[in-house]
Write a protein that holds these residues in place. Structure first.
Motif, PDB file in Angstrom:
ATOM      1  N   HIS A   1      14.844   9.706  98.844  1.00 41.57           N
ATOM      2  CA  HIS A   1      15.299   9.354  97.490  1.00 41.57           C
ATOM      3  C   HIS A   1      15.207  10.555  96.560  1.00 41.57           C
ATOM      4  CE1 HIS A   1      14.456   4.796  98.107  1.00 41.57           C
ATOM      5  NE2 HIS A   1      15.595   5.188  98.643  1.00 41.57           N
ATOM      6  N   ARG A   2      14.096  11.291  96.627  1.00 38.60           N
ATOM      7  CA  ARG A   2      13.922  12.476  95.775  1.00 38.60           C
ATOM      8  C   ARG A   2      14.996  13.515  96.062  1.00 38.60           C
ATOM      9  NH1 ARG A   2       8.522  11.251  96.459  1.00 38.60           N
ATOM     10  NH2 ARG A   2       8.357  12.415  98.395  1.00 38.60           N
ATOM     11  N   LYS A   3      15.233  13.778  97.334  1.00 36.67           N
ATOM     12  CA  LYS A   3      16.213  14.797  97.713  1.00 36.67           C
ATOM     13  C   LYS A   3      17.629  14.400  97.297  1.00 36.67           C
ATOM     14  CE  LYS A   3      13.489  16.619 101.527  1.00 36.67           C
ATOM     15  NZ  LYS A   3      13.311  16.689 102.974  1.00 36.67           N
ATOM     16  N   VAL A   4      17.970  13.151  97.528  1.00 39.80           N
ATOM     17  CA  VAL A   4      19.313  12.681  97.176  1.00 39.80           C
ATOM     18  C   VAL A   4      19.509  12.704  95.666  1.00 39.80           C
ATOM     19  CG1 VAL A   4      20.850  10.675  97.189  1.00 39.80           C
ATOM     20  CG2 VAL A   4      19.660  11.347  99.281  1.00 39.80           C
ATOM     21  N   ALA A   5      18.508  12.251  94.908  1.00 39.59           N
ATOM     22  CA  ALA A   5      18.618  12.276  93.445  1.00 39.59           C
ATOM     23  C   ALA A   5      18.793  13.702  92.947  1.00 39.59           C
ATOM     24  CB  ALA A   5      17.393  11.628  92.811  1.00 39.59           C
ATOM     25  N   ASN A   6      18.068  14.631  93.533  1.00 42.41           N
ATOM     26  CA  ASN A   6      18.183  16.038  93.152  1.00 42.41           C
ATOM     27  C   ASN A   6      19.591  16.567  93.438  1.00 42.41           C
ATOM     28  OD1 ASN A   6      17.553  18.670  92.416  1.00 42.41           O
ATOM     29  ND2 ASN A   6      16.684  19.163  94.400  1.00 42.41           N
ATOM     30  N   ILE A   7      20.115  16.273  94.618  1.00 40.86           N
ATOM     31  CA  ILE A   7      21.457  16.746  94.982  1.00 40.86           C
ATOM     32  C   ILE A   7      22.517  16.110  94.093  1.00 40.86           C
ATOM     33  CG2 ILE A   7      23.208  16.721  96.809  1.00 40.86           C
ATOM     34  CD1 ILE A   7      20.809  16.949  98.809  1.00 40.86           C
ATOM     35  N   LEU A   8      22.418  14.793  93.873  1.00 48.64           N
ATOM     36  CA  LEU A   8      23.400  14.128  93.013  1.00 48.64           C
ATOM     37  C   LEU A   8      23.397  14.732  91.614  1.00 48.64           C
ATOM     38  CD1 LEU A   8      23.043  10.375  94.038  1.00 48.64           C
ATOM     39  CD2 LEU A   8      25.080  11.815  94.281  1.00 48.64           C
ATOM     40  N   GLY A   9      22.210  15.043  91.105  1.00 50.47           N
ATOM     41  CA  GLY A   9      22.117  15.658  89.789  1.00 50.47           C
ATOM     42  C   GLY A   9      22.840  16.989  89.702  1.00 50.47           C
ATOM     43  N   LYS A  10      22.968  17.660  90.818  1.00 52.47           N
ATOM     44  CA  LYS A  10      23.641  18.964  90.841  1.00 52.47           C
ATOM     45  C   LYS A  10      25.147  18.866  91.042  1.00 52.47           C
ATOM     46  CE  LYS A  10      19.606  21.412  92.582  1.00 52.47           C
ATOM     47  NZ  LYS A  10      18.997  22.111  93.723  1.00 52.47           N
ATOM     48  N   ILE A  11      25.624  17.792  91.702  1.00 54.19           N
ATOM     49  CA  ILE A  11      27.053  17.768  92.049  1.00 54.19           C
ATOM     50  C   ILE A  11      27.894  16.847  91.182  1.00 54.19           C
ATOM     51  CG2 ILE A  11      26.620  18.470  94.426  1.00 54.19           C
ATOM     52  CD1 ILE A  11      27.121  15.599  95.317  1.00 54.19           C
ATOM     53  N   ILE A  12      27.288  15.935  90.420  1.00 53.88           N
ATOM     54  CA  ILE A  12      28.120  15.095  89.552  1.00 53.88           C
ATOM     55  C   ILE A  12      28.486  15.902  88.310  1.00 53.88           C
ATOM     56  CG2 ILE A  12      27.302  12.870  90.407  1.00 53.88           C
ATOM     57  CD1 ILE A  12      25.456  12.689  87.994  1.00 53.88           C
ATOM     58  N   VAL A  13      29.759  15.870  87.955  1.00 57.77           N
ATOM     59  CA  VAL A  13      30.216  16.719  86.860  1.00 57.77           C
ATOM     60  C   VAL A  13      31.060  15.993  85.822  1.00 57.77           C
ATOM     61  CG1 VAL A  13      30.112  18.871  88.152  1.00 57.77           C
ATOM     62  CG2 VAL A  13      32.196  17.511  88.226  1.00 57.77           C
ATOM     63  N   ASN A  14      31.704  14.898  86.194  1.00 58.74           N
ATOM     64  CA  ASN A  14      32.585  14.257  85.215  1.00 58.74           C
ATOM     65  C   ASN A  14      32.092  12.851  84.874  1.00 58.74           C
ATOM     66  OD1 ASN A  14      33.670  12.377  87.140  1.00 58.74           O
ATOM     67  ND2 ASN A  14      35.112  13.936  87.839  1.00 58.74           N
TER      68      ASN A  14
END
Length: 118
Positions: free
Chosen positions: A23-36
């Motif tokens: 969960h931590r890793k996925v949340a971190n990655i999502l925070g970096k790739i969502i842009v719009n």
């Protein structure tokens, strides 16, 4: 953008696993790739069920820092009505075009309260 497939897979992974480290890793990655805006809305509406599950199972509201950061990023990039609609899965369309008099209610109230007295 080209990240829609990756975002969908990460959301599915987040929702299908119970491992806190994942969960931590996925949340971190999502925070970096969502842009719009659409991606922020998708993340909010898709991850809320997992948040509810974590709260109900542990009787605590102890989320990982990465999850808080992700929610905060989404909240900063959406208007309050957009965030509220995504969070509560309302079926009413989100208005992002020309504001109507009703959507400016808070702005009008603020102006009224801060008007000169004399």
């Amino acid at each position: 953008m080209g990240n829609e497939g990756a975002i969908n897979r990460f959301i599915r992974l987040f929702n299908e696993t119970y491992d806190d480290d994942t969960h931590r890793k996925v949340a971190n990655i999502l925070g970096k790739i969502i842009v719009n805006k659409q991606q922020h809305l998708q993340v909010i509406s898709s991850l809320k069920p997992k948040l509810k599950h974590k709260f109900n199972n542990k009787n605590t509201f102890n989320l990982d820092e990465e999850f808080y950061k992700l929610l905060w990023k989404c909240a900063q990039n959406l208007t309050y009505p957009e965030f509220y609609t995504a969070w509560h899965h309302q079926e009413t369309p989100i208005q992002t075009s020309t504001p109507t008099p009703q959507s400016n209610l808070w702005q009008k109230l603020w102006q009224y309260l801060n008007r000169p007295i004399f």
